[in-house]
Design a protein around this motif. Structure first.
Motif, PDB file in Angstrom:
ATOM      1  N   TRP A   1     -57.891  -6.853   5.293  1.00 27.69           N
ATOM      2  CA  TRP A   1     -57.823  -7.463   6.622  1.00 27.69           C
ATOM      3  C   TRP A   1     -59.229  -7.673   7.173  1.00 27.69           C
ATOM      4  O   TRP A   1     -59.592  -8.738   7.665  1.00 27.69           O
TER       5      TRP A   1
ATOM      6  N   TYR B   1     -53.766  -7.172  15.769  1.00 26.35           N
ATOM      7  CA  TYR B   1     -54.823  -6.164  15.746  1.00 26.35           C
ATOM      8  C   TYR B   1     -54.974  -5.404  17.062  1.00 26.35           C
ATOM      9  O   TYR B   1     -55.389  -4.248  17.063  1.00 26.35           O
TER      10      TYR B   1
ATOM     11  N   VAL C   1     -52.952  -2.383  16.508  1.00 20.98           N
ATOM     12  CA  VAL C   1     -53.019  -1.792  15.174  1.00 20.98           C
ATOM     13  C   VAL C   1     -52.948  -0.274  15.247  1.00 20.98           C
ATOM     14  O   VAL C   1     -52.400   0.372  14.339  1.00 20.98           O
TER      15      VAL C   1
ATOM     16  N   HIS D   1     -54.496 -13.042  14.716  1.00 21.16           N
ATOM     17  CA  HIS D   1     -55.184 -11.776  14.457  1.00 21.16           C
ATOM     18  C   HIS D   1     -54.999 -10.805  15.613  1.00 21.16           C
ATOM     19  O   HIS D   1     -54.643  -9.629  15.397  1.00 21.16           O
TER      20      HIS D   1
END
Length: 398
Positions: free
Chosen positions: A318, A239, A242, A235
């Motif tokens: 997500w 992320y 992101v 993740h």
């Protein structure tokens, strides 16, 4: 099982009112929200931080890596070193460290000062999160411990999904330094609330570091930690970066980035409570669903996320999937070691934050070495890998 040394426990919370006990639970929940928000604040501010401090986005991502590494090391150490001290005093002291760390980050004139400030944030965060798990049993009646524990850990989940978009909005409106000042202010208010609302909490048991480390011999706990490591590393490999991914793939501006992260956050809150209910019935099925959806979403974003509408839908999915990771895995960890809750939680915090640090680090190397969208392929691949221990090894609740 962790070795512990029994010390005096007058259980002051048991003698106080129910309202005071639940007020203390809320204060601790706000504390967990605050420390995790402080840890992950750079995610939504990565581009302006990098521009201001004159470093690449990959290097700016080290602000998350450093905090995660420090929290990973400090959680078991602080659980052992501070084991004999009143928990209210310890929590207030750790929150004060967090205030100083956030103010230092806001002031930092260069990347070196930012690193030092983020070390302080990691110390405060690792200690607060590790200690929080063992407090609820002393604040509320036995029949309410499960609900109180879920409330405390909802602070962590909510920080993961709401703290970042809030920081991005503040950063867009008033600058990234203001976002860190706001985090420091929240930490200060939380410190005052803890001092006022928590009763005296003399140490009930002093957990020895060797005993904590021996918990790795618990097979069910060890497998759960492997799942945590894969999901969280995957993740955060994606992320952490992101914002630049959305800027490149979807053409989103700073205001739209905040909106997309807010969509992610709202979906994450829903995912947290859905997963919490599902994990009680079947951790295995819940984690299978989380791993599958998380992997698919991350892998699809660079491929089909050119439209802002599609990107928004993928960010919602997500958030829905990752919003359930902390509550599901924490539920599994506590079920695997019910007689060593604080020790098991310190290992959970250590692995979780080590995974955050590792994800941010390898994501940064991928972003700088291959290209920004490579972080999505890396993150999706690790989430897929988590299906192996979940499906083939991790048993359901017995």
């Amino acid at each position: 099982m962790a070795q512990v040394e029994e010390v005096e426990d007058s259980s002051p919370a048991r003698e106080g009112s129910a309202l005071r006990g639940w007020s203390g639970v809320v204060a601790v929940a706000v504390g967990t929200f605050t420390v995790v928000t402080s840890e992950m604040l750079p995610v939504g501010l990565l581009t302006p931080i990098g521009d201001s401090l004159k470093v690449t986005e990959g290097l700016a991502g080290l602000t998350l890596t450093i905090t995660g590494l420090v929290a990973a090391v400090s959680a078991p150490l602080l659980t052992s070193v501070l084991g004999r001290f009143d928990r209210r005093v310890v929590l207030c002291a750790l929150m004060t460290v967090l205030v100083i760390g956030n103010l230092g980050a806001a002031w930092s004139p260069n990347f070196g000062v930012m690193v030092a400030a983020r070390v302080l944030v990691g110390i405060g965060m690792g200690g607060v999160w590790a200690i929080a798990a063992g407090i609820t049993v002393r604040l509320v009646p036995a029949r309410s411990v499960g609900t109180a524990t879920s409330l405390v850990f909802s602070g962590i989940a909510l920080a993961s999904v709401l703290g970042i978009p809030a920081g991005a909005y503040v950063g867009a409106l008033a600058g990234w330094r203001t976002a860190f000042v706001a985090a420091a202010g929240l930490a200060l208010l939380t410190t005052v609330a803890m001092a006022a609302l928590l009763p005296r909490l003399p140490a009930a048991q002093a957990v020895q570091l060797g005993g904590v480390m021996r918990l790795f011999g618990n097979r069910r706990l060890r497998i759960g930690l492997i799942v945590v490591a894969l999901l969280v590393t995957g993740h955060f490999a994606a992320y952490t970066y992101v914002r630049p991914v959305l800027e490149e793939v979807s053409g989103a501006g700073s205001g739209m980035i905040g909106s997309l992260l807010l969509v992610y956050g709202i979906a994450g809150v829903v995912g947290n409570f859905l997963a919490g209910a599902g994990a009680v019935r079947s951790p295995r099925r819940t984690l299978l669903a989380i791993s599958s959806v998380l992997a698919a979403t991350v892998l699809l974003l660079p491929a089909v996320g050119g439209s802002l509408w599609v990107a928004g839908a993928l960010m919602a999915m997500w958030g829905l999937s990752y919003g359930g990771v902390s509550v599901s895995t924490q539920t599994w960890i506590l079920m695997a070691a019910p007689d060593a809750r604080e020790g098991a939680s310190s290992l959970f915090v250590s692995v979780f934050n080590g995974a955050i640090a590792l994800g941010a680090l390898i994501g940064g190397r991928a972003a700088d070495g291959i290209g920004i969208t490579a972080v999505m392929w890396l993150g999706g691949g690790l989430a897929l890998a988590a299906l192996v221990p979940v499906r083939r090894i991790l048993p359901d609740r017995s």
